[in-house]
Design a protein around this motif. Structure first.
Motif, PDB file in Angstrom:
ATOM      1  N   ILE A  67     -31.364  29.653 -17.470  1.00 29.77           N
ATOM      2  CA  ILE A  67     -31.766  28.350 -18.017  1.00 29.77           C
ATOM      3  C   ILE A  67     -30.591  27.692 -18.743  1.00 29.77           C
ATOM      4  O   ILE A  67     -30.311  26.506 -18.568  1.00 29.77           O
ATOM      5  CB  ILE A  67     -32.966  28.510 -18.974  1.00 29.77           C
ATOM      6  CG1 ILE A  67     -34.196  28.995 -18.198  1.00 29.77           C
ATOM      7  CG2 ILE A  67     -33.269  27.183 -19.682  1.00 29.77           C
ATOM      8  CD1 ILE A  67     -35.377  29.332 -19.084  1.00 29.77           C
ATOM      9  N   ASN A  68     -29.873  28.477 -19.546  1.00 28.93           N
ATOM     10  CA  ASN A  68     -28.783  27.916 -20.354  1.00 28.93           C
ATOM     11  C   ASN A  68     -27.399  28.447 -20.001  1.00 28.93           C
ATOM     12  O   ASN A  68     -26.401  27.931 -20.481  1.00 28.93           O
ATOM     13  CB  ASN A  68     -29.050  28.194 -21.841  1.00 28.93           C
ATOM     14  CG  ASN A  68     -30.278  27.487 -22.353  1.00 28.93           C
ATOM     15  OD1 ASN A  68     -30.487  26.306 -22.071  1.00 28.93           O
ATOM     16  ND2 ASN A  68     -31.115  28.204 -23.090  1.00 28.93           N
ATOM     17  N   HIS A  69     -27.348  29.489 -19.166  1.00 24.10           N
ATOM     18  CA  HIS A  69     -26.067  30.094 -18.815  1.00 24.10           C
ATOM     19  C   HIS A  69     -25.984  30.228 -17.297  1.00 24.10           C
ATOM     20  O   HIS A  69     -26.087  31.318 -16.748  1.00 24.10           O
ATOM     21  CB  HIS A  69     -25.906  31.455 -19.491  1.00 24.10           C
ATOM     22  CG  HIS A  69     -25.998  31.407 -20.984  1.00 24.10           C
ATOM     23  ND1 HIS A  69     -24.955  30.963 -21.772  1.00 24.10           N
ATOM     24  CD2 HIS A  69     -27.002  31.702 -21.827  1.00 24.10           C
ATOM     25  CE1 HIS A  69     -25.319  31.010 -23.044  1.00 24.10           C
ATOM     26  NE2 HIS A  69     -26.557  31.457 -23.108  1.00 24.10           N
ATOM     27  N   LYS A  70     -25.785  29.114 -16.647  1.00 22.45           N
ATOM     28  CA  LYS A  70     -25.883  29.085 -15.187  1.00 22.45           C
ATOM     29  C   LYS A  70     -24.611  29.532 -14.488  1.00 22.45           C
ATOM     30  O   LYS A  70     -24.633  29.891 -13.311  1.00 22.45           O
ATOM     31  CB  LYS A  70     -26.265  27.672 -14.733  1.00 22.45           C
ATOM     32  CG  LYS A  70     -27.633  27.247 -15.256  1.00 22.45           C
ATOM     33  CD  LYS A  70     -27.978  25.819 -14.864  1.00 22.45           C
ATOM     34  CE  LYS A  70     -29.343  25.424 -15.415  1.00 22.45           C
ATOM     35  NZ  LYS A  70     -29.697  24.030 -15.077  1.00 22.45           N
ATOM     36  N   ASP A  71     -23.496  29.515 -15.192  1.00 21.08           N
ATOM     37  CA  ASP A  71     -22.212  29.814 -14.551  1.00 21.08           C
ATOM     38  C   ASP A  71     -21.659  31.195 -14.893  1.00 21.08           C
ATOM     39  O   ASP A  71     -20.627  31.586 -14.367  1.00 21.08           O
ATOM     40  CB  ASP A  71     -21.165  28.762 -14.936  1.00 21.08           C
ATOM     41  CG  ASP A  71     -21.484  27.399 -14.352  1.00 21.08           C
ATOM     42  OD1 ASP A  71     -22.081  27.358 -13.267  1.00 21.08           O
ATOM     43  OD2 ASP A  71     -21.145  26.390 -14.984  1.00 21.08           O
ATOM     44  N   ILE A  72     -22.321  31.919 -15.768  1.00 26.75           N
ATOM     45  CA  ILE A  72     -21.795  33.222 -16.181  1.00 26.75           C
ATOM     46  C   ILE A  72     -22.221  34.301 -15.192  1.00 26.75           C
ATOM     47  O   ILE A  72     -23.396  34.410 -14.862  1.00 26.75           O
ATOM     48  CB  ILE A  72     -22.264  33.579 -17.605  1.00 26.75           C
ATOM     49  CG1 ILE A  72     -21.812  32.500 -18.594  1.00 26.75           C
ATOM     50  CG2 ILE A  72     -21.719  34.940 -18.021  1.00 26.75           C
ATOM     51  CD1 ILE A  72     -22.291  32.720 -20.002  1.00 26.75           C
ATOM     52  N   PRO A  73     -21.288  35.097 -14.699  1.00 25.11           N
ATOM     53  CA  PRO A  73     -21.624  36.123 -13.701  1.00 25.11           C
ATOM     54  C   PRO A  73     -22.635  37.143 -14.228  1.00 25.11           C
ATOM     55  O   PRO A  73     -22.566  37.561 -15.389  1.00 25.11           O
ATOM     56  CB  PRO A  73     -20.281  36.801 -13.413  1.00 25.11           C
ATOM     57  CG  PRO A  73     -19.246  35.807 -13.836  1.00 25.11           C
ATOM     58  CD  PRO A  73     -19.841  35.056 -14.974  1.00 25.11           C
ATOM     59  N   VAL A  74     -23.562  37.521 -13.351  1.00 23.99           N
ATOM     60  CA  VAL A  74     -24.564  38.538 -13.675  1.00 23.99           C
ATOM     61  C   VAL A  74     -24.572  39.592 -12.575  1.00 23.99           C
ATOM     62  O   VAL A  74     -24.714  39.262 -11.393  1.00 23.99           O
ATOM     63  CB  VAL A  74     -25.973  37.930 -13.814  1.00 23.99           C
ATOM     64  CG1 VAL A  74     -26.999  39.040 -14.055  1.00 23.99           C
ATOM     65  CG2 VAL A  74     -26.030  36.918 -14.949  1.00 23.99           C
TER      66      VAL A  74
END
Length: 218
Positions: A67-74
């Protein structure tokens, strides 16, 4: 760079933390999904999430995270080999899925790859020269004509379905599920590069494309 690791196996989480710290990453570890949730906004460059953890599972946390961290790798790590779980993880925006047991070196290499990509290509650029608003591309106040597929390509990134658009995602979204090939994809990329800064679209060899943020997507 800071890494968040959510894993309820205490032995495994210690091994992961030690290996990452040897690579000079700062690592925060959690064994409970609730505790991890409270720390999502602490400036992490990568998230490593197990699925089956107490209270909030890794997939639910991934959904909240996007929702708020769309670009951080998971990276999802799990002993769950159920296809629907794997598919849901990718649908929600995970960047990779490692099935347990795995080699720690494999995890470290994936973290390095995603952090390197993020550092190199996802730097925020406050001085936008191009805006993509309501399916229309502007250079300053001038509207730039786009084909339907070019609109869908930019829309794919504006929706942040994935910070890296794989070839299969392009086929599914831009070609709307119709079969295509790399020749057609490259031809479309070549056309778009004539309309926005050519180096804005970055090819990640063997994986797909990324859009460097010189284009403001709304």
């Amino acid at each position: 760079m800071k890494i968040l690791v959510l894993e309820d196996n205490e032995r495994l989480v210690k091994v992961i933390k030690t290996a990452l710290e040897k690579e000079n990453y700062c690592v925060d570890t959690f064994t409970d999904g609730n505790d991890a949730l409270e720390s999502l906004d602490n400036g992490y460059s990568c998230f490593i999430l197990d699925i089956n953890v107490p209270h909030i599972d890794g997939i639910s946390l991934l959904e909240l995270l996007r929702i708020n961290h769309k670009d951080i790798p998971v990276i999802i790590i799990s002993a769950n080999h159920d296809f629907e779980k794997i598919q849901k993880s990718y649908d929600l925006g995970c960047d990779d899925y490692l099935k347990k047991p795995f080699f720690i070196l494999e995890l470290i290499q994936k973290v390095k790859k995603f952090c390197k990509i993020q550092k190199k290509f996802l730097k925020f650029n406050a001085e936008y020269k191009y805006d993509f608003i309501n399916h229309i591309l502007y250079k300053k106040d001038e509207e730039i004509e786009l084909t339907k597929k070019e609109i869908l390509f930019l829309e794919l990134f504006s929706k942040n379905l994935h910070h890296l658009a794989t070839y299969s995602e392009l086929e599914e979204y831009v070609w709307e599920g119709e079969s295509t090939n790399l020749v057609n994809i490259r031809a479309m990329i070549k056309r778009i590069r004539k309309k926005i800064p050519a180096d804005s679209i970055v090819i990640v060899k063997g994986m797909g494309y990324m859009l460097e943020k010189s284009v403001k997507l709304i």
